[in-house]
Design a protein around this motif. Structure first.
Motif, mmCIF file in Angstrom:
data_model
loop_
_atom_site.group_PDB
_atom_site.id
_atom_site.type_symbol
_atom_site.label_atom_id
_atom_site.label_comp_id
_atom_site.label_asym_id
_atom_site.label_seq_id
_atom_site.Cartn_x
_atom_site.Cartn_y
_atom_site.Cartn_z
ATOM 1 N N ALA A 129 13.284 2.795 18.357
ATOM 2 C CA ALA A 129 13.177 2.311 16.916
ATOM 3 C C ALA A 129 13.526 0.819 16.887
ATOM 4 C CB ALA A 129 14.239 2.912 16.109
ATOM 5 N N VAL A 130 13.212 0.117 15.659
ATOM 6 C CA VAL A 130 13.652 -1.186 15.447
ATOM 7 C C VAL A 130 14.193 -1.049 14.069
ATOM 8 C CG1 VAL A 130 11.874 -2.139 16.913
ATOM 9 C CG2 VAL A 130 11.251 -1.863 14.474
ATOM 10 N N PHE A 131 15.093 -1.894 13.669
ATOM 11 C CA PHE A 131 15.613 -1.915 12.469
ATOM 12 C C PHE A 131 16.109 -3.315 11.778
ATOM 13 C CE2 PHE A 131 18.946 -1.446 15.522
ATOM 14 C CZ PHE A 131 20.210 -2.014 15.153
ATOM 15 N N TRP A 132 16.329 -3.329 10.442
ATOM 16 C CA TRP A 132 16.848 -4.635 9.844
ATOM 17 C C TRP A 132 17.725 -4.027 8.514
ATOM 18 C CZ3 TRP A 132 11.759 -3.128 10.582
ATOM 19 C CH2 TRP A 132 11.276 -2.979 9.375
ATOM 20 N N LYS A 133 18.562 -4.900 8.243
ATOM 21 C CA LYS A 133 19.443 -4.700 7.137
ATOM 22 C C LYS A 133 19.296 -5.866 6.187
ATOM 23 C CE LYS A 133 22.784 -2.431 10.388
ATOM 24 N NZ LYS A 133 24.131 -2.232 10.988
ATOM 25 N N ALA A 134 18.967 -5.367 4.800
ATOM 26 C CA ALA A 134 18.577 -6.354 3.953
ATOM 27 C C ALA A 134 18.654 -6.022 2.527
ATOM 28 C CB ALA A 134 17.065 -6.982 4.332
ATOM 29 N N ASP A 135 17.890 -6.521 1.779
ATOM 30 C CA ASP A 135 17.789 -6.530 0.268
ATOM 31 C C ASP A 135 16.504 -5.430 -0.137
ATOM 32 O OD1 ASP A 135 15.647 -7.931 0.783
ATOM 33 O OD2 ASP A 135 15.905 -9.104 -1.143
ATOM 34 N N MET A 136 16.139 -4.871 -1.319
ATOM 35 C CA MET A 136 14.995 -4.497 -1.423
ATOM 36 C C MET A 136 14.245 -4.984 -2.714
ATOM 37 S SD MET A 136 13.630 -0.528 -2.223
ATOM 38 C CE MET A 136 14.078 0.171 -0.613
ATOM 39 N N ASP A 137 13.041 -5.771 -2.191
ATOM 40 C CA ASP A 137 12.265 -6.289 -3.251
ATOM 41 C C ASP A 137 11.018 -5.190 -3.538
ATOM 42 O OD1 ASP A 137 13.782 -8.504 -3.853
ATOM 43 O OD2 ASP A 137 12.499 -9.781 -2.538
ATOM 44 N N ILE A 138 10.376 -5.433 -4.720
ATOM 45 C CA ILE A 138 9.470 -4.326 -5.051
ATOM 46 C C ILE A 138 8.042 -4.647 -4.856
ATOM 47 C CG2 ILE A 138 8.823 -2.469 -6.822
ATOM 48 C CD1 ILE A 138 11.694 -2.230 -5.954
ATOM 49 N N ASP A 139 7.320 -3.817 -3.864
ATOM 50 C CA ASP A 139 6.043 -4.014 -3.561
ATOM 51 C C ASP A 139 5.196 -2.956 -4.611
ATOM 52 O OD1 ASP A 139 3.703 -4.917 -2.740
ATOM 53 O OD2 ASP A 139 3.578 -3.681 -0.978
ATOM 54 N N CYS A 140 4.207 -3.724 -5.456
ATOM 55 C CA CYS A 140 3.585 -3.046 -6.209
ATOM 56 C C CYS A 140 2.162 -3.336 -6.069
ATOM 57 C CB CYS A 140 3.793 -3.260 -7.945
ATOM 58 S SG CYS A 140 4.210 -2.140 -8.943
ATOM 59 N N ASP A 141 1.653 -4.011 -4.938
ATOM 60 C CA ASP A 141 0.478 -4.204 -4.805
ATOM 61 C C ASP A 141 -0.379 -2.881 -4.192
ATOM 62 O OD1 ASP A 141 1.012 -6.764 -5.150
ATOM 63 O OD2 ASP A 141 1.251 -7.361 -2.971
ATOM 64 N N GLY A 142 -1.729 -3.121 -4.469
ATOM 65 C CA GLY A 142 -2.630 -2.106 -4.045
ATOM 66 C C GLY A 142 -3.375 -1.311 -5.168
ATOM 67 N N ARG A 143 -3.541 -0.188 -5.080
ATOM 68 C CA ARG A 143 -4.270 0.532 -6.283
ATOM 69 C C ARG A 143 -3.512 0.216 -7.620
ATOM 70 N NH1 ARG A 143 -4.438 6.943 -7.623
ATOM 71 N NH2 ARG A 143 -6.016 6.754 -9.201
ATOM 72 N N LYS A 144 -4.554 -0.036 -8.630
ATOM 73 C CA LYS A 144 -4.018 -0.245 -10.097
ATOM 74 C C LYS A 144 -3.574 0.985 -10.680
ATOM 75 C CE LYS A 144 -5.538 -2.466 -14.311
ATOM 76 N NZ LYS A 144 -6.642 -3.091 -14.936
ATOM 77 N N THR A 145 -2.506 0.903 -11.182
ATOM 78 C CA THR A 145 -1.814 2.064 -11.932
ATOM 79 C C THR A 145 -1.331 1.802 -13.076
ATOM 80 O OG1 THR A 145 -0.010 2.146 -10.802
ATOM 81 C CG2 THR A 145 -1.640 3.583 -9.593
ATOM 82 N N LYS A 146 -0.622 2.750 -13.725
ATOM 83 C CA LYS A 146 0.013 2.415 -14.911
ATOM 84 C C LYS A 146 1.520 1.751 -14.678
ATOM 85 C CE LYS A 146 2.374 4.714 -18.968
ATOM 86 N NZ LYS A 146 2.640 6.090 -19.475
ATOM 87 N N ALA A 147 1.915 2.074 -13.526
ATOM 88 C CA ALA A 147 3.129 1.314 -13.017
ATOM 89 C C ALA A 147 2.922 -0.032 -12.260
ATOM 90 C CB ALA A 147 3.870 2.256 -12.324
ATOM 91 N N CYS A 148 1.517 -0.091 -11.657
ATOM 92 C CA CYS A 148 1.544 -1.327 -10.926
ATOM 93 C C CYS A 148 -0.033 -2.125 -11.138
ATOM 94 C CB CYS A 148 1.481 -0.707 -9.454
ATOM 95 S SG CYS A 148 3.036 -0.311 -8.861
ATOM 96 N N ASN A 149 0.172 -2.993 -12.155
ATOM 97 C CA ASN A 149 -1.007 -3.727 -12.641
ATOM 98 C C ASN A 149 -0.411 -5.010 -13.139
ATOM 99 O OD1 ASN A 149 -0.226 -3.744 -15.561
ATOM 100 N ND2 ASN A 149 -0.346 -1.472 -15.331
ATOM 101 N N ARG A 150 -1.627 -5.899 -13.270
ATOM 102 C CA ARG A 150 -1.164 -7.231 -13.537
ATOM 103 C C ARG A 150 -0.295 -7.586 -14.765
ATOM 104 N NH1 ARG A 150 -4.113 -10.382 -10.394
ATOM 105 N NH2 ARG A 150 -6.125 -9.472 -9.534
ATOM 106 N N LYS A 151 -0.290 -6.541 -15.662
ATOM 107 C CA LYS A 151 0.822 -6.662 -16.935
ATOM 108 C C LYS A 151 2.121 -6.356 -16.711
ATOM 109 C CE LYS A 151 -2.895 -5.497 -20.308
ATOM 110 N NZ LYS A 151 -3.100 -4.549 -21.534
ATOM 111 N N THR A 152 2.328 -5.161 -15.392
ATOM 112 C CA THR A 152 3.470 -4.941 -15.138
ATOM 113 C C THR A 152 4.175 -5.858 -14.006
ATOM 114 O OG1 THR A 152 2.903 -3.372 -13.585
ATOM 115 C CG2 THR A 152 3.324 -2.611 -15.675
ATOM 116 N N ASP A 153 3.363 -6.316 -13.363
ATOM 117 C CA ASP A 153 3.625 -7.477 -12.348
ATOM 118 C C ASP A 153 2.748 -8.612 -12.249
ATOM 119 O OD1 ASP A 153 4.383 -8.384 -9.853
ATOM 120 O OD2 ASP A 153 3.620 -6.816 -8.556
ATOM 121 N N PRO A 154 3.197 -9.703 -12.596
ATOM 122 C CA PRO A 154 2.509 -10.923 -12.903
ATOM 123 C C PRO A 154 1.775 -11.489 -11.539
ATOM 124 C CG PRO A 154 4.705 -11.685 -13.116
ATOM 125 C CD PRO A 154 4.635 -9.873 -13.163
#
Length: 247
Positions: free
Chosen positions: A94-119
């Protein structure tokens, strides 16, 4: 947590120890599955809960307590970070890293992930579903890896889209896949769905957590179809047991 996205050269367009204390977390957001080949899963559930043979967070963290660096340098956790402090480490499996977590909302447009919820929303991901569509970040737990560079090329470590990843936060272990790539100098990002299963605020504009997340990507572990949460969970649980010496 969105400072990373301001400098985004995300592969959606072309494609160090854990912190002593983590920020308070809360899980919010809509659905976890959408019926398009991705199995619904209640927030906070896991294939390993109730399984006495499952690898625990403590066991996994013990296995990655020491780092054999495989990256030629270190990564920043955000575009505004003053220093690059996060190396990518490796073991035989395996490979590993220890970090923070930012949120990726890219991809299919949904109620949770779209241009209004994520500029900074982008309607693409580096890897696509079995239907040739962008992945659904609101439904599929996945991890973002840095785009290939002189620092580290994930492809040379036996990883690709669909490779299984164990993500550890506090006492929780959740499994997903590599689903997207991001800026070549930044690390520590996962999908809305992955954050939600870990109890981390998944809001693409204000969510995430500043430290305390471990990402363990298993070599040569690609599952297909990439959007199958069940296959990622089952394969991840199996590989994690082997990783900690359970089998």
């Amino acid at each position: 947590m969105r400072t990373r996205m301001l400098a985004l050269t995300s592969a959606a367009c072309g494609a160090a120890l854990l912190g002593a204390a983590a920020l308070p977390a809360s899980a919010t957001g809509p659905r976890a599955g959408d019926g398009r080949g991705q199995e619904p899963e209640a927030a906070g559930t896991s294939a390993v809960e109730g399984d006495t043979t499952a690898a625990t967070a403590a066991e996994l963290l013990a296995e990655i307590s020491a780092c054999t660096r495989i990256s030629k340098g270190a990564y920043r956790t955000d575009s505004g970070s003053p220093k690059a402090t996060v190396p990518v480490c490796g073991t035989k499996d395996a490979v590993f890293w220890k970090a923070d977590m930012d949120i990726d909302c890219d991809g299919r447009k949904t109620k949770a992930c779209n241009r209004k919820t994520d500029p900074h929303f982008l309607p693409e991901t580096a890897f696509q579903s079995s239907r040739g569509e962008p992945l659904d970040s609101a439904a599929l737990p996945h991890v973002v890896v840095p785009g290939p560079s002189k620092v580290w090329d994930y492809r040379k470590s036996g990883l690709t889209g669909g490779s299984v990843v164990a993500v550890v936060y506090r006492d929780r272990v959740r499994y997903g896949v590599i689903g997207d790539t991001g800026p070549t100098g930044i690390i520590g990002e996962a999908s809305y769905a992955m954050a939600k299963t870990l109890g981390i605020d998944p809001d693409p504009s204000t969510g995430g957590v500043g430290s305390g997340v471990a990402y363990i990507a298993f070599k040569n572990s690609r599952v297909s179809p990439i959007e199958s949460r069940a296959r990622a969970r089952n394969r991840g649980a199996e590989l994690a047991r082997k990783f900690v010496g359970r089998s």
